[in-house]
Design a protein around this motif. Structure first.
Motif, PDB file in Angstrom:
ATOM      1  N   TRP C  34       6.181  -3.999 -28.666  1.00 32.55           N
ATOM      2  CA  TRP C  34       6.216  -4.203 -27.110  1.00 32.55           C
ATOM      3  C   TRP C  34       5.531  -3.162 -26.446  1.00 32.55           C
ATOM      4  O   TRP C  34       4.670  -3.559 -25.328  1.00 32.55           O
ATOM      5  CB  TRP C  34       7.546  -4.539 -26.634  1.00 32.55           C
ATOM      6  N   LEU C  35       5.659  -1.908 -26.513  1.00 28.80           N
ATOM      7  CA  LEU C  35       5.149  -1.079 -25.533  1.00 28.80           C
ATOM      8  C   LEU C  35       3.814  -0.683 -25.810  1.00 28.80           C
ATOM      9  O   LEU C  35       2.978  -0.587 -25.090  1.00 28.80           O
ATOM     10  CB  LEU C  35       5.966   0.601 -25.789  1.00 28.80           C
ATOM     11  N   ALA C  36       3.352  -1.149 -27.266  1.00 31.39           N
ATOM     12  CA  ALA C  36       2.041  -0.771 -27.628  1.00 31.39           C
ATOM     13  C   ALA C  36       1.149  -1.869 -26.970  1.00 31.39           C
ATOM     14  O   ALA C  36      -0.033  -1.592 -27.009  1.00 31.39           O
ATOM     15  CB  ALA C  36       1.947  -0.742 -29.292  1.00 31.39           C
ATOM     16  N   ARG C  37       1.706  -3.104 -26.750  1.00 32.61           N
ATOM     17  CA  ARG C  37       0.861  -4.053 -26.223  1.00 32.61           C
ATOM     18  C   ARG C  37       0.579  -4.032 -24.732  1.00 32.61           C
ATOM     19  O   ARG C  37      -0.117  -4.805 -24.143  1.00 32.61           O
ATOM     20  CB  ARG C  37       1.610  -5.435 -26.578  1.00 32.61           C
ATOM     21  N   GLN C  38       1.455  -3.112 -23.960  1.00 30.94           N
ATOM     22  CA  GLN C  38       1.239  -3.021 -22.589  1.00 30.94           C
ATOM     23  C   GLN C  38       0.206  -2.244 -22.077  1.00 30.94           C
ATOM     24  O   GLN C  38      -0.413  -1.529 -22.985  1.00 30.94           O
ATOM     25  CB  GLN C  38       2.615  -2.514 -22.011  1.00 30.94           C
ATOM     26  N   TRP C  39      -0.151  -2.275 -20.640  1.00 27.45           N
ATOM     27  CA  TRP C  39      -1.122  -1.553 -20.296  1.00 27.45           C
ATOM     28  C   TRP C  39      -0.735  -0.580 -19.616  1.00 27.45           C
ATOM     29  O   TRP C  39       0.598  -0.703 -18.608  1.00 27.45           O
ATOM     30  CB  TRP C  39      -2.207  -2.356 -19.511  1.00 27.45           C
ATOM     31  N   TYR C  40      -1.393   0.495 -19.422  1.00 24.02           N
ATOM     32  CA  TYR C  40      -0.875   1.860 -18.749  1.00 24.02           C
ATOM     33  C   TYR C  40      -2.022   2.236 -17.908  1.00 24.02           C
ATOM     34  O   TYR C  40      -3.207   2.343 -18.164  1.00 24.02           O
ATOM     35  CB  TYR C  40      -0.308   2.726 -19.754  1.00 24.02           C
ATOM     36  N   VAL C  41      -1.609   3.069 -16.442  1.00 24.77           N
ATOM     37  CA  VAL C  41      -2.878   3.722 -16.030  1.00 24.77           C
ATOM     38  C   VAL C  41      -3.074   4.945 -16.600  1.00 24.77           C
ATOM     39  O   VAL C  41      -1.931   5.700 -16.939  1.00 24.77           O
ATOM     40  CB  VAL C  41      -2.368   4.084 -14.618  1.00 24.77           C
ATOM     41  N   LEU C  42      -4.167   5.333 -17.107  1.00 20.45           N
ATOM     42  CA  LEU C  42      -4.586   6.515 -17.955  1.00 20.45           C
ATOM     43  C   LEU C  42      -5.114   7.407 -16.902  1.00 20.45           C
ATOM     44  O   LEU C  42      -5.396   8.613 -17.142  1.00 20.45           O
ATOM     45  CB  LEU C  42      -5.448   6.185 -19.303  1.00 20.45           C
ATOM     46  N   GLY C  43      -5.824   7.033 -15.829  1.00 20.96           N
ATOM     47  CA  GLY C  43      -6.678   8.232 -15.047  1.00 20.96           C
ATOM     48  C   GLY C  43      -7.420   7.324 -14.000  1.00 20.96           C
ATOM     49  O   GLY C  43      -7.208   5.992 -13.860  1.00 20.96           O
ATOM     50  N   HIS C  44      -8.175   8.133 -13.390  1.00 21.84           N
ATOM     51  CA  HIS C  44      -9.097   7.509 -12.252  1.00 21.84           C
ATOM     52  C   HIS C  44     -10.600   7.670 -12.539  1.00 21.84           C
ATOM     53  O   HIS C  44     -10.731   8.779 -13.045  1.00 21.84           O
ATOM     54  CB  HIS C  44      -8.708   8.285 -10.923  1.00 21.84           C
ATOM     55  N   SER C  45     -11.363   7.005 -12.225  1.00 23.76           N
ATOM     56  CA  SER C  45     -12.942   6.955 -12.648  1.00 23.76           C
ATOM     57  C   SER C  45     -13.417   8.308 -12.266  1.00 23.76           C
ATOM     58  O   SER C  45     -14.531   8.718 -13.140  1.00 23.76           O
ATOM     59  CB  SER C  45     -13.659   5.932 -11.762  1.00 23.76           C
ATOM     60  N   SER C  46     -13.021   9.093 -11.192  1.00 24.62           N
ATOM     61  CA  SER C  46     -13.571  10.227 -10.804  1.00 24.62           C
ATOM     62  C   SER C  46     -13.377  11.323 -12.220  1.00 24.62           C
ATOM     63  O   SER C  46     -14.137  12.374 -12.048  1.00 24.62           O
ATOM     64  CB  SER C  46     -13.095  10.625  -9.652  1.00 24.62           C
ATOM     65  N   GLU C  47     -12.436  11.140 -12.738  1.00 27.99           N
ATOM     66  CA  GLU C  47     -12.084  11.946 -13.727  1.00 27.99           C
ATOM     67  C   GLU C  47     -13.040  11.894 -14.802  1.00 27.99           C
ATOM     68  O   GLU C  47     -13.168  12.933 -15.890  1.00 27.99           O
ATOM     69  CB  GLU C  47     -10.742  11.920 -14.502  1.00 27.99           C
ATOM     70  N   VAL C  48     -13.801  10.965 -14.975  1.00 25.24           N
ATOM     71  CA  VAL C  48     -15.209  10.752 -15.977  1.00 25.24           C
ATOM     72  C   VAL C  48     -16.378  10.190 -15.402  1.00 25.24           C
ATOM     73  O   VAL C  48     -16.809   9.283 -15.834  1.00 25.24           O
ATOM     74  CB  VAL C  48     -14.606   9.705 -17.447  1.00 25.24           C
ATOM     75  N   ARG C  49     -16.622  10.877 -14.449  1.00 27.05           N
ATOM     76  CA  ARG C  49     -17.710  10.374 -13.569  1.00 27.05           C
ATOM     77  C   ARG C  49     -18.955  10.321 -14.368  1.00 27.05           C
ATOM     78  O   ARG C  49     -19.811   9.254 -14.057  1.00 27.05           O
ATOM     79  CB  ARG C  49     -17.813  11.190 -12.394  1.00 27.05           C
TER      80      ARG C  49
END
Lengths: 399, 399, 399
Positions: C34-49
């Protein structure tokens, strides 16, 4: 592991096999059965003196709230809100009711639910009181259990309460409390506490005070007959005559609960158990004078109280895991004793130094038992009490 | 988990599947079988120089007492009292007998029980000696095991002892010892130790000293033939001619125990393995002069000794859990070497910096292997030794 | 434990039984399903600009590398070398390729293997690329999963991206990030986050800002109808008219993924969620003026974004074990906002103090639930969201 087989193959008179001292599986079983049925010292009446006074204490992994109600009765409750399970109290306090800090569910001092806003229709709030835990106040001592039957304590109360009152325990105050968290199974702690075979090699301070302990840790080097004579002479000539324990040593090994009380002289002219034998605090309770005696009151195996003329020691042995035990000592003095008349360092000295030594002995014992090379060894003739205790434990665990 | 199936499906030439590096179940099995049969460096003879000198060392979760008897023999015992299982010794020391601090049970230096007061009738004290552990002193090195057979060491002793004596190990003294506790399964530690594929990316200091290591971590960039020529030239022209290893490199892969010894030049004009190639201590043992060689002596896989002209390194690889290994390095110098003639920082520099780097590599490796995304990968042609080791381990574990 | 039976006997409208909040077995199952199928916030675009910029983030016990490729696409990979399993990246960085520090195996930014020296013949290097993890950049937010299907995010992207662009999220910069590691099962964290029944007793600061929260934690004390009127008046008279969320609140409960967006006024004349209601940073994105609204965007249950006029809060709820959850808050401001125009303490104040309070509430909840005295209790009428969430979880876990 087949527990019944394991129990059956334990050799009487020899220490237990490794799993009894290390296995999480056995500890879990004990915690749900044998340990849950025993009684433990949870505190002293002075800690919940007034209505609404409560303390929060851990027992076998459970957090309990012990609170004095408006009717003066001390009750115990599991510290778990009936809404979504939050801990209700973080620390000791005093309140007119017990309110959960999460959603403000509020309980009366008798545990019943007083208010819980916005409950759906059809919820029976009379079923949502705090879950009670067996707790009883006896002669100033608060006893608790997880599954013990309160009625089973009634004969114990009748037997021990007079002596506790005589020693002034109900009106005493706490002079000091110290914790000795010990990395060892609770049975190693109890075996250590029950024998004095180790006193001579390991407890020089104790031996210097209890002067009739000889190089073999025996109470008297002259054997049982001579000790009996010493005891009788002290009871006849020196002991306060009005002690409820009197010259009757009693021990009841009931099917449900064994308990007992004894009196004995410290010896060597000591008035109390201090470095120089002189009092560390004023005379307690109804005692008329210093008679140099020590009364011990027990509810086997975990409740142990030692009453000197000037102070009382409460022992707490609290299993906290398969290989950890909290040992807590509380020193009580007369409730009216003024600060300058109590010498706390003098008071705690003997059993503080002794318990620190025992902690090290037990932890070294626990470390050795974890080895694959450990196998049970024979109890000496001076270790009959742990040998008996272990036998009783095995019989009762098998039930 | 079916271990036999798991073993059977491992792919030769590829690293092992995750459970071999992480499973507590497999580690417990290894500890009782494969690991228990291996030999480990436990110390150096100088640590138990006199009768009654003893050291306390951990091996595979067991505490062992290693003590030199009145007959000069070094013996090993489990550090567990036969009474109630207490640890007997907390730390290294020297004594005429070994006395348990709990109840004063006392053992002779050969492990037999000398005294235990107040034992009941009928106890056979001859059965209550300390449990022995296989320990043997060979050429100044103390080897130990939990289940190894002492006889199996005899051919090893005959093969390695002359070289250890030649290098002055028996009379050496410890100049330094450092611990590198590593969060990784012992197999990751050994795989790391057995290959130099990682030397060029990860060990710049090592590569700067061992100048024939090339960008692929090969001993020589010119291939095996050229290296053979270099070695032969060094043996002919520079090497001390009287080494017992001589120009015979030997490797015995016995069914019971494989071991070996080799000699090689450091190269680049270095006299020893230091930053500038100059000695950090006086010449050791029977060596007549600095010849710039390094002798390595092994009992596979855990015993590894590197002997330079001026110092000797003992390697200890000590599994301590499913995912933890203690790596301990001991640097020996001549027993007569005066303090000012030994430059300890210079001595330890190369392998201290290298082991710190390896610890980080191994811990990163262990972290990655815990992932569900890990799957075995192919060993490169420069990792034939770990590949062979893993193969041997799987064959022997399946027995 | 029979999980299907356990699931079947859970009582709708009551909290879950203990194992769902404590069992390592259930957590392991959740983590693989169940947890593996969910989506999570991993970061913001500015962190890999920029191309080659990468960040290293933990998700459900896995270390992931999130890297922007030369084609501008953000991709995710498990941080595990295909050789012997080493972690490749220790920390965030920027590189033309990803090189494992162990043996220098090197991967392109799209995960394919570029070089691995000394491989044996016959190894197919095209099969040795980094294992991909589902990662997608949507409107400046980097979402990740372990087993989620990237295609399932496409309708979510279409629904939420316009509002994220309108609020200036893609070009924002991180003003602050704080971690709140919480000792409690992730479901306790989510249940806490989903209801405001506890707001009045536990969050005085939150209630002082969100002035329409009443003593029962309801959004309005005047009931649903009055709140609807308040909302409509705000949308008509005050709200910026060009918001893509507009006056349409939407909620999609798809079979695969439910998500939604809503707008509401803070109330009480506040321009933003600060102590005094005044802005802490310049106006963001395409908003024409301060309208005192808060937009919330969700992908249930773990992705939650709150957009004020002057700042945006990213919430991360990251399960890390059966009884531990990392909560991470990130505050975004306009990418062009100058340092002196951003008052960071003012910005973080409300949700920092609120999250610190929630952490304590959740940890107290978790402690209580570990008790044998815990049993499920009834959700109040103000806890319909956690009740629904728990129902959905049970239905989906049983699949």
């Amino acid at each position: 592991m087949n527990l019944q087989e394991l129990i059956a193959r334990q050799r009487p008179g020899w220490s237990l096999e490794q799993p009894f001292y290390t296995s999480a599986e056995i500890y879990d079983l004990e915690r749900k059965t044998w340990l849950a049925r025993q009684w433990y010292v949870l505190g002293h009446s002075s800690e919940v003196r007034e209505s609404g006074s409560f303390i929060v204490r851990d027992l076998l992994g459970e957090s309990l709230i012990i609170v004095r109600g408006n009717d003066g009765t001390v009750r115990g409750f599991f510290n778990v809100c009936r809404h979504r399970g939050s801990r209700i109290c973080d620390a000791d306090g005093k309140a007119a009711s017990l309110m959960c800090p999460y959603h403000a569910w509020t309980y009366r001092l008798d545990g019943t639910l007083r208010s819980a806003p916005a409950l759906p229709e059809g919820i029976d709030t009379s079923q949502l009181g705090l879950r009670p835990a067996p707790v009883k106040e006896i002669g100033g001592v608060i006893l608790g259990s997880l599954q013990g039957e309160l009625e089973s304590l009634e004969p114990v109360r009748q037997a021990l309460e007079p002596a506790l009152i005589y020693h002034g325990v109900p009106n005493a105050r706490i002079a000091a409390r110290r914790h000795y968290p010990t990395r060892g199974n609770w049975k190693l702690v109890m075996e250590n506490f029950m024998e004095c075979y180790h006193c001579f090699p390991a407890h020089p301070e104790y031996c210097s005070v209890m002067r009739h302990v000889d190089a073999l840790g025996r109470v008297s080097s002259d054997g049982a007959a001579r000790w009996q004579q010493t005891l009788e002479e002290w009871l006849r000539n020196q002991a306060n005559p009005d002690s409820p324990i009197g010259n009757q040593q009693f021990n009841f090994t009931a099917p449900v609960q064994s308990y007992g009380a004894t009196r004995a002289p410290i010896g060597g002219g000591c008035k109390t158990q201090t470095k120089d034998g002189e009092p560390a605090a004023p005379l307690m309770g109804e005692q008329s004078r210093f008679d140099g005696g020590v009364s011990t009151l027990r509810i086997d195996p975990f409740v142990y109280i030692a009453a000197l003329n000037d102070y009382v020691r409460l022992f707490q042995f609290l299993p906290t895991g398969p290989e950890t035990t909290d040992v807590v000592l509380t020193w009580l003095v007369d409730g009216e004793a003024r600060e300058p008349d109590v010498d706390i360092e003098k008071l705690v000295w003997l059993w503080d130094v002794t318990t620190v030594q025992d902690k090290a002995l037990i932890e070294r014992n626990a470390a050795g038992i974890r080895s694959t090379a450990y196998s049970p060894g024979p109890y000496s003739t001076l270790e009959s009490m742990p040998a008996q205790f272990v036998g009783r434990y095995l019989r009762e665990l098998a039930l």
